[in-house]
Design a protein around this motif. Structure first.
Motif, short mmCIF file in Angstrom:
data_model
loop_
_atom_site.label_atom_id
_atom_site.label_comp_id
_atom_site.label_asym_id
_atom_site.label_seq_id
_atom_site.Cartn_x
_atom_site.Cartn_y
_atom_site.Cartn_z
N GLU A 7 0.95 -7.68 8.39
CA GLU A 7 -0.10 -6.56 7.88
C GLU A 7 -1.78 -6.39 7.28
OE1 GLU A 7 2.48 -4.18 5.45
OE2 GLU A 7 3.94 -5.84 5.52
N GLY A 65 -3.56 -3.81 9.14
CA GLY A 65 -4.36 -2.63 8.00
C GLY A 65 -3.12 -1.55 7.32
N THR A 66 -2.39 -2.17 7.50
CA THR A 66 -1.13 -1.52 6.29
C THR A 66 -0.45 -1.95 5.15
OG1 THR A 66 0.21 -3.03 7.50
CG2 THR A 66 1.20 -1.05 8.33
N PHE A 67 -1.39 -2.45 4.88
CA PHE A 67 -1.68 -3.13 3.14
C PHE A 67 -2.41 -1.88 2.27
CE2 PHE A 67 -0.72 -8.33 3.51
CZ PHE A 67 0.16 -8.26 3.20
N ARG A 68 -3.03 -1.44 3.38
CA ARG A 68 -4.09 -0.91 1.97
C ARG A 68 -3.36 0.33 1.88
NH1 ARG A 68 -6.59 -0.14 7.02
NH2 ARG A 68 -6.77 2.02 8.41
N ILE A 69 -1.99 0.74 2.66
CA ILE A 69 -0.85 1.46 1.86
C ILE A 69 -0.41 1.14 0.66
CG2 ILE A 69 0.27 2.21 4.19
CD1 ILE A 69 -0.27 4.90 1.72
N TYR A 70 0.26 -0.03 1.93
CA TYR A 70 1.55 -0.46 1.13
C TYR A 70 1.23 -1.68 -0.41
CZ TYR A 70 6.51 -2.80 1.32
OH TYR A 70 7.55 -2.77 1.36
N LEU A 71 0.09 -1.44 -0.68
CA LEU A 71 -0.27 -2.39 -1.74
C LEU A 71 -0.62 -1.24 -2.57
CD1 LEU A 71 -1.30 -5.57 -0.30
CD2 LEU A 71 0.36 -4.82 -1.56
N THR A 72 -0.33 0.31 -2.32
CA THR A 72 -0.66 0.48 -3.31
C THR A 72 -0.14 1.68 -3.92
OG1 THR A 72 -1.67 2.38 -1.51
CG2 THR A 72 -2.99 1.57 -2.53
N ARG A 73 1.10 1.32 -3.81
CA ARG A 73 1.88 2.01 -4.35
C ARG A 73 2.31 0.78 -5.46
NH1 ARG A 73 2.32 5.53 -4.75
NH2 ARG A 73 3.79 6.32 -5.11
N ILE A 112 -8.17 -6.35 -0.41
CA ILE A 112 -7.50 -5.91 0.89
C ILE A 112 -8.66 -5.07 1.18
CG2 ILE A 112 -5.73 -4.83 1.93
CD1 ILE A 112 -4.07 -7.67 0.63
#
Ligand SMILES: Nc1ncnc2c1ncn2[C@@H]1O[C@H](COP(=O)(O)OP(=O)(O)OP(=O)(O)O)[C@@H](O)[C@H]1O
Ligand SMILES: [Mg+2]
Lengths: 303, 279
Positions: B95, B99-107, B277
């Protein structure tokens, strides 16, 4: 309508020894479309990652809806949607699955998935794998992700980068409709005209530091912020004429043109003088790019 | 809440081709091996067992599904970790690189919970792969080659009657799952440290190979440092076939493996909660 919902306070972040965000202070008021302007490498994305607690600040903090991000991360991010740089997805999954994953994370509902897909016009492609999407479709899906949980603050980091004019227009309209729906938008960009078109307020940063902030209208009136390009022949004579005028300041001279800072009101006077001195003015390009503005800043610093 | 996060991770795992490699390899290799046993058997084992059958009374065919499974476990257990690291190494780092953490970890879900869900999904995957291995070896093998007494070699020859053998296999597979969870935890730790899906695999396999060398090569120096390597304790699955089962030894090994795993996970959570991140 005038509540501050995003406050950046003394925010500082270094990578290695280089300060990328340097004692930054900003306030974003509810309901506005806030332009966050800066050239490449200014620290815009880093600031946005700090706001969203993707990275930890060296010092300073960010307050969103009254809650400090470093202390009450979950509470402060509850009503924030974000698209950071290029949108990223689980490429082997469909658009719908990608959105479902975020719903499972506790934002939005399954019904809302169809709504946001409708908004970004991807409903027909909802069940295709994201790896089959074009760049523009991905950016739109990124916006759909950000809208999924009905955020009150939307943070968009260069959402139009890499899009064609049609795509840019579409994103601009999306921003407009978000704003009409009462969402506060924080829009980062390195393009002045983009901010000019979409935003009511803006801040300009360079090398991690705040350069200026205020209402877009007021800032654009401020003459010394932006340069006017004058294409004239012979150029040397034009330069020496302009040097004698105290209402114009030369920023940079190239082979075919001179970039000057001059107020809108004085611009007619400038052309008159040039023409009177027998100089052939072939073009006047007002308020040119942000890059020129930063150039003018550095020139000023030297002088 | 946690179940929904784990479900997310399982969905992500199922969306990656590499997640199926382990199942495909086992699904193809196992029937092939069993078929090989069926038609030819093993030259070495046939000679030994022929001698055996002259001296002992062995119930049923010596060359049964139990023996096939036991042999396969002995040969393949060093390769299974690789199949597990394909998923365990990618689960966090993948992830990062996508780069998907930059959306997944903003919740508004804490990083600790996210990482825990990833760990649980990794463990579920690991257990599923070993269970699949068990079905394809023991299940298919006993159906195809039949069951009978199991002959194992430990300090001489040991004959385990088929009723006991079932039990021993069950125990052994449970230990195998445990051991593979340790391997998965090691690789998971590496996965929290980097943003590419290959590094953690290489890292974990390197540690395991070096560790196994230290644990098994009969060199004086290695023998001195051996007790400090977790690889020294990971063949407990074999001990399920000893007679009597050396519970004290096994208990000690499990304790040490649990301590190591706690260490791997402690580092994982510490690294991930502080991680910037940047991708
Ligand atoms: N992971 C990193 N390690 C070291 N330096 C970094 C890292 N990420 C960014 N930087 C540096 O920080 C500075 C700011 O980068 P940032 O991405 O925030 O700029 P930006 O304003 O978003 O630029 P752009 O318009 O190009 O997106 C740059 O000089 C960049 O080189
Ligand atoms: Mg950027």
């Amino acid at each position: 309508m005038s509540e501050v919902i995003l406050r950046i306070e003394n925010l500082t972040k270094s990578f290695k020894d280089r300060k990328v965000v340097d004692s930054l202070n900003l306030e974003v008021t509810e309901g506005e479309v806030f332009g966050f302007l800066g050239p490449n490498g200014a620290g815009k994305s880093t600031t946005i990652r700090l706001i969203l607690s993707l990275i930890k600040p060296d010092s300073g903090d960010v307050k969103i809806f009254g809650k400090w991000v470093t202390k009450h991360r979950n509470g402060s991010l509850q009503n924030v949607g974000a698209l950071i740089e290029e949108a990223a997805f689980y490429k082997n999954l469909t658009a719908r699955r990608n959105l479902q994953i975020l719903v499972n994370l506790g934002g939005g509902t399954n019904r809302r998935i169809d709504e946001v897909l409708e908004i970004v016009r991807l409903i027909d492609r909802a069940d295709d794998k994201v790896k089959t999407y074009s760049h523009g479709m991905k950016q739109r899906l990124g916006i759909a992700q950000a809208l999924l949980h009905n955020p009150k603050l939307m943070i968009l980091d260069e959402p139009t980068s890499g899009l064609d004019p049609h795509g840019i227009k579409e994103v601009r309209e999306l921003i407009k409709s978000m704003s009409d729906d009462g969402i506060t938008v924080f829009l980062s960009s390195h393009l002045l005209h983009e901010v000019e078109q979409s935003c009511s307020t803006m801040a300009i940063i360079n090398e991690g530091r705040l350069v200026v902030s205020g209402k877009v209208k007021d800032l654009l009136k401020q003459t010394d912020l932006f340069t006017t390009e004058i294409q004239a022949q012979p150029i040397e004579e034009a330069v020496s004429v302009i040097r004698q005028l105290d209402f114009v300041k030369i920023v940079v001279v190239s082979e075919e043109s001179i970039k000057v800072s001059v107020s809108k009101d004085d611009l007619p006077n400038l052309t008159t003088v040039l023409v009177e001195k027998g100089i052939k003015v072939s073009a006047i390009v007002p308020r040119s790019s942000l890059e020129d503005f930063f150039l003018s800043l550095t020139v000023r610093d030297d002088g | 809440m946690m179940w929904r996060l784990v479900k997310n991770e399982l969905i992500k795992i199922s969306g990656k081709r590499r997640s199926f490699i382990g199942f495909i390899v086992i699904g193809i290799l196992m029937p092939l091996i069993l078929w090989g046993f069926k038609v030819g058997g093993s030259q070495v084992y046939r000679e030994i067992t022929e001698q055996l059958q002259e001296n002992f009374i062995v119930v049923g065919s010596v060359f049964n599904g139990f023996l096939a499974t036991y042999i396969v476990m002995n040969f393949l257990w060093v390769h299974i970790p690789f199949l597990i690291t394909l998923v365990a190494g990618d689960i966090v780092a993948g992830e990062g690189s996508a780069g998907t953490f930059r959306i997944y970890l903003t919740r508004p879900v804490s990083r600790g919970k996210i990482l825990l869900s990833k760990l649980l999904a990794t463990y579920i995957y690991t257990a599923a792969l070993i269970i699949f291995f068990a079905i394809m070896s023991l299940g298919l093998g006993s159906l195809w080659l039949g069951t009978g007494d199991l002959i194992v070699f430990h300090k001489g020859i040991l004959i385990l009657p088929s009723e006991i053998a079932w039990m021993r296999f069950a125990l052994s597979f449970i230990f195998s799952i445990g051991v593979m969870l340790v391997v998965a935890s090691l690789c998971f730790m590496f996965s929290t440290m980097v943003n590419n899906g290959i590094g953690p695999i290489i890292g974990a396999m390197a540690v395991i190979f070096v560790g196994l060398a230290v644990s098994n090569l009969p060199l004086d120096f290695f023998e001195k440092i051996r007790p400090y390597f977790f690889t020294t304790y990971i063949d407990i699955w074999k001990e399920a076939f000893y007679d009597p089962i050396p519970w004290r030894e096994i208990g000690k090994s499990i304790l040490i493996l649990v301590i190591y795993t706690a260490g791997f996970l402690g580092v994982s959570f510490a690294v991930f909660s502080r991680k910037d991140i940047l991708t």
